[in-house]
Design a protein around this motif. Structure first.
Motif, mmCIF file in Angstrom:
data_model
loop_
_atom_site.group_PDB
_atom_site.id
_atom_site.type_symbol
_atom_site.label_atom_id
_atom_site.label_comp_id
_atom_site.label_asym_id
_atom_site.label_seq_id
_atom_site.Cartn_x
_atom_site.Cartn_y
_atom_site.Cartn_z
ATOM 1 N N GLY A 79 46.653 28.477 51.186
ATOM 2 C CA GLY A 79 47.147 28.962 49.900
ATOM 3 C C GLY A 79 48.216 30.031 50.000
ATOM 4 O O GLY A 79 48.805 30.415 48.994
ATOM 5 N N GLU B 258 40.429 25.623 30.309
ATOM 6 C CA GLU B 258 40.678 25.159 31.679
ATOM 7 C C GLU B 258 41.922 24.272 31.628
ATOM 8 O O GLU B 258 41.917 23.226 30.969
ATOM 9 C CB GLU B 258 39.456 24.406 32.205
ATOM 10 N N TYR C 211 40.337 32.725 36.818
ATOM 11 C CA TYR C 211 39.803 31.938 37.936
ATOM 12 C C TYR C 211 40.819 30.860 38.298
ATOM 13 O O TYR C 211 41.380 30.212 37.417
ATOM 14 C CB TYR C 211 38.482 31.282 37.516
ATOM 15 N N ALA C 212 41.041 30.672 39.583
ATOM 16 C CA ALA C 212 41.945 29.608 40.031
ATOM 17 C C ALA C 212 41.410 28.958 41.292
ATOM 18 O O ALA C 212 40.943 29.642 42.204
ATOM 19 C CB ALA C 212 43.338 30.176 40.295
ATOM 20 N N LYS C 213 41.465 27.618 41.329
ATOM 21 C CA LYS C 213 41.108 26.859 42.521
ATOM 22 C C LYS C 213 42.300 25.971 42.853
ATOM 23 O O LYS C 213 42.705 25.133 42.040
ATOM 24 C CB LYS C 213 39.856 26.017 42.236
ATOM 25 N N GLY D 212 44.601 23.477 45.647
ATOM 26 C CA GLY D 212 44.428 22.492 46.709
ATOM 27 C C GLY D 212 45.652 22.341 47.592
ATOM 28 O O GLY D 212 46.758 22.739 47.218
ATOM 29 N N PRO E 57 40.465 22.274 49.397
ATOM 30 C CA PRO E 57 40.605 23.520 48.636
ATOM 31 C C PRO E 57 41.334 24.564 49.491
ATOM 32 O O PRO E 57 40.831 24.950 50.550
ATOM 33 C CB PRO E 57 39.169 23.935 48.321
ATOM 34 N N CYS F 163 42.534 27.663 48.335
ATOM 35 C CA CYS F 163 41.929 28.970 48.045
ATOM 36 C C CYS F 163 41.288 28.978 46.664
ATOM 37 O O CYS F 163 41.691 28.241 45.771
ATOM 38 C CB CYS F 163 42.936 30.101 48.199
ATOM 39 N N VAL F 164 40.254 29.787 46.540
ATOM 40 C CA VAL F 164 39.556 29.988 45.272
ATOM 41 C C VAL F 164 39.658 31.476 44.944
ATOM 42 O O VAL F 164 39.259 32.310 45.751
ATOM 43 C CB VAL F 164 38.070 29.570 45.377
ATOM 44 N N ASP G 211 38.415 34.073 42.267
ATOM 45 C CA ASP G 211 37.529 34.336 41.133
ATOM 46 C C ASP G 211 37.816 35.742 40.632
ATOM 47 O O ASP G 211 36.995 36.646 40.769
ATOM 48 C CB ASP G 211 36.072 34.187 41.582
ATOM 49 N N LEU H 25 43.762 22.514 40.990
ATOM 50 C CA LEU H 25 42.476 21.822 40.869
ATOM 51 C C LEU H 25 41.726 22.337 39.643
ATOM 52 O O LEU H 25 41.168 21.575 38.885
ATOM 53 C CB LEU H 25 41.653 22.016 42.142
ATOM 54 N N GLU H 26 41.716 23.653 39.447
ATOM 55 C CA GLU H 26 41.024 24.239 38.299
ATOM 56 C C GLU H 26 41.631 25.609 38.003
ATOM 57 O O GLU H 26 41.897 26.380 38.929
ATOM 58 C CB GLU H 26 39.534 24.387 38.631
#
Lengths: 188, 163
Positions: free
Chosen positions: A143, B40, B67-69, B71, B82, B84-85, B87, B127-128
């Motif tokens: 990322g 979302e 929040y971000a997910k 890919g 994934p 990075c996530v 939160d 992704l989200e």
């Protein structure tokens, strides 16, 4: 037990000090007024007096080199003024960082599979021929991102470029101070 | 779903088709989608594209997220890993995307860059993403739709231009 407590108190105090070091001048209100008159060299050119613009989807596939491909698109479709955004992914690329002392782009190799997080650019005329200027930010598998002035970009598996072509030409002129060709709204 | 959408209709013109009833947009139209806290983005865009019959669109947006997910396309597995996530509250620095049809269904493709509180940016294939407090998305819908077909080499659907 007492020792642990003392350590905890110390952590508490130091974190409070850390917080109080962020003074009011580190923050700004969303309603802070924007000053005027600080861009005296700004120029504006009307690119579309109401005529329809043209929109192209320029799609690249596995193995294509997109920067030269965009120039070929501009030549083939006689583009004189355009702007575009793109997303996709690359197997590798070279981006540049402009060194104002040397008046040259320092090459930054992008090795391996990367997402094209954002590519944006424009097309204008220099001495009657289209010139593509594009920057991109690419993301790696964790990322983190790098970016720069696009020198080459090898597509894998696709790059989707959405181009808007305006009816009035944008002209570039040579800028001796930087050795770059810059868009010059004043020139016809 | 609490987003608001409206046309910036100055450039759009509509006419009735010869077969009657169905509107045809013969010029590009511009829409603004305003997302609100809790929306979302990927899911809302998919629903909106389906509902509006969008099939030849490109868009960009800015805003902020809670929040971000993200890919990263893994060429070996042909799937999005994934990357990075996050939160936490992040600025939505850049959103660039497009919509094309696969078997008549709109496919939304979005890449984003987000900035953390120290200014460091992360990015990837969306992704989200949960909005807080807003996301302002400007979309241009073209009269001609784009078609996606499964690409055997990459294993994912890619936009194919008909000769």
């Amino acid at each position: 037990m007492r020792k642990t407590l003392r350590v905890l108190v110390l952590i508490g105090v130091s974190s409070m000090i850390g917080y109080s070091q962020e003074t009011a001048s580190d923050y700004v209100s969303p309603s802070e007024a924007v000053p005027r008159g600080k861009a005296p060299k700004m120029q504006v050119q009307l690119l579309n007096p109401g005529d329809p613009t043209k929109q192209y989807a320029v799609i690249f596939y596995q193995g294509d080199e997109a920067f030269s491909g965009l120039l070929e698109f501009a030549e083939k479709y006689q583009v004189t003024s355009a702007h575009f955004t793109a997303i996709g992914a690359l197997s590798g690329a070279t981006v540049g960082w402009f060194d104002p002392q040397r008046k040259m782009y320092k090459k930054i190799p992008i090795v391996g599979q990367h997402e094209v997080i954002g590519m944006s650019g424009d097309i204008a005329l220099y001495q009657g021929k289209p010139v593509v200027h594009t920057h991109m930010v690419v993301g790696s598998s964790d990322g983190t991102m790098r970016g720069g002035h696009v020198l080459d970009a090898y597509v894998s598996p696709t790059l989707e470029v959405m181009v808007t072509v305006d009816p009035i030409a944008m002209q570039k002129r040579f800028d001796p101070a930087t050795d770059l060709t810059l868009i010059d709204p004043a020139s016809k | 779903m609490s987003f608001v959408a409206f046309y910036l209709g100055l450039r759009s013109s509509r006419k009735e088709s010869a077969r009657g009833g169905k509107q045809i947009e013969d010029e590009p139209k511009t829409l603004v989608l305003i997302f609100q806290t809790g929306d979302e983005i990927a899911g809302v865009l998919r629903q909106f594209a389906k509902h509006q019959g969008l099939g030849g669109s490109s868009f960009k947006a800015i805003g902020a997220l809670s929040y971000a997910k993200l890919g990263w396309f893994n060429w070996e597995t042909k799937k999005y890993d994934p990357a990075c996530v996050l939160d936490e509250q992040v600025e939505l620095l850049s959103v660039i995307g497009d919509i094309a049809l696969k078997d008549g269904e709109p496919q939304v493709h979005v890449h984003v860059a987000v900035g953390r509180s120290d200014g460091i940016a992360y990015g990837g294939h969306l992704l989200e993403a949960r909005v807080r407090p807003t996301c302002e998305l400007i979309l241009t819908e073209s009269p001609i739709h784009l078609q996606k077909k499964l690409d055997p080499e990459s294993g994912i659907p890619l936009i194919q231009i008909e000769g």
